[in-house]
Design an enzyme around this catalytic site. Structure first.
Site, short mmCIF file in Angstrom:
data_model
loop_
_atom_site.label_atom_id
_atom_site.label_comp_id
_atom_site.label_asym_id
_atom_site.label_seq_id
_atom_site.Cartn_x
_atom_site.Cartn_y
_atom_site.Cartn_z
N TYR A 184 -14.22 -10.64 59.15
CA TYR A 184 -14.41 -9.55 58.20
C TYR A 184 -15.49 -9.95 57.21
O TYR A 184 -15.83 -11.12 57.07
CB TYR A 184 -13.10 -9.16 57.50
CG TYR A 184 -12.68 -10.04 56.35
CD1 TYR A 184 -13.04 -9.73 55.05
CD2 TYR A 184 -11.91 -11.19 56.58
CE1 TYR A 184 -12.64 -10.53 53.99
CE2 TYR A 184 -11.51 -11.98 55.53
CZ TYR A 184 -11.88 -11.66 54.24
OH TYR A 184 -11.49 -12.45 53.20
N CYS A 185 -16.04 -8.96 56.52
CA CYS A 185 -17.08 -9.21 55.51
C CYS A 185 -16.81 -8.27 54.34
O CYS A 185 -15.67 -8.05 53.98
CB CYS A 185 -18.47 -9.03 56.11
SG CYS A 185 -18.75 -7.38 56.79
N ARG A 186 -17.83 -7.67 53.80
CA ARG A 186 -17.65 -6.74 52.70
C ARG A 186 -17.39 -5.33 53.21
O ARG A 186 -16.47 -4.66 52.78
CB ARG A 186 -18.89 -6.74 51.79
CG ARG A 186 -18.79 -5.79 50.62
CD ARG A 186 -20.05 -5.79 49.76
NE ARG A 186 -19.99 -4.75 48.78
CZ ARG A 186 -20.38 -3.49 48.98
NH1 ARG A 186 -20.87 -3.13 50.14
NH2 ARG A 186 -20.28 -2.59 48.03
N TRP A 243 -13.52 -6.10 53.44
CA TRP A 243 -13.04 -6.31 52.08
C TRP A 243 -12.87 -5.00 51.30
O TRP A 243 -11.89 -4.81 50.58
CB TRP A 243 -14.00 -7.25 51.34
CG TRP A 243 -13.64 -7.49 49.91
CD1 TRP A 243 -14.37 -7.14 48.82
CD2 TRP A 243 -12.46 -8.12 49.40
NE1 TRP A 243 -13.72 -7.52 47.66
CE2 TRP A 243 -12.54 -8.13 48.00
CE3 TRP A 243 -11.34 -8.68 50.00
CZ2 TRP A 243 -11.55 -8.67 47.19
CZ3 TRP A 243 -10.35 -9.22 49.19
CH2 TRP A 243 -10.47 -9.21 47.80
#
Length: 176
Positions: free
Chosen positions: A135-137, A164
């Site tokens: 996952y990231c932003r 996120w």
């Protein structure tokens, strides 16, 4: 002398009937661009279709918040939740039980031996058959991370596309 050489190149006629000549005169010097072929649109379309067909299996399954939440409540040594944001972004917060492995170093890090990986990142290197959720932003870098991991031989790759931003908004809704 340079000016004369460039100008004479610009005046040289094309030697092939298949070559088109374009001269750009912005200022000094003169630039010449030759195009030797024109693209075959049908061939390009066929090549893109063949490439899409080859990479169809590379698309990682996408997880939802509801699928990721149990992984954070009951972490397992058989699965990793990896945050690929940069450390200055992770300071804002991260999903519980996640480890940080920035996208900028992911490809290099996955090529390290397990001892060097642990020394550099502080956790064990995932096994190639182990479940790894990225996952990231907002979901863009996590898709890239899935592709990088797949190219490095990892088989069980998942993408939390909401990432996120989705996590924070869903968690805020659940608080009384």
């Amino acid at each position: 002398m340079l000016r004369t050489a460039l100008a004479s190149v610009a005046r040289t006629p094309a030697r092939s009937t298949h070559v088109t000549r374009q001269v750009f005169r912005h200022s000094y010097p003169v630039f010449v661009r030759y195009e030797s072929t024109t693209p075959d649109r049908e061939a390009l379309k066929a090549a893109r279709k063949a490439n899409d067909e080859l990479q169809r299996d590379w698309r990682s399954p996408i997880l939802t918040y509801e699928q990721v939440k149990p992984k954070t409540l009951h972490p397992s040594s058989d699965a990793y939740l990896i945050d690929v944001r940069e450390p200055n972004e992770v300071i804002q917060g991260s999903i519980p039980s996640a480890v940080n492995l920035p996208l900028s170093v992911l490809a290099t890090s996955l090529g390290l031996n397990p001892q060097d990986f642990r020394a550099q990142h502080g956790f064990d290197k995932p096994q190639k058959s182990q479940e790894v959720v990225f996952y990231c932003r907002s979901g863009k870098r996590s898709a890239s991370a899935c592709d990088i991991a797949r190219r490095n031989g990892y088989e069980n790759i998942l993408n939390y596309e909401g990432s996120w931003l989705d996590w924070v908004s869903r968690e805020a809704r659940q608080k009384p």
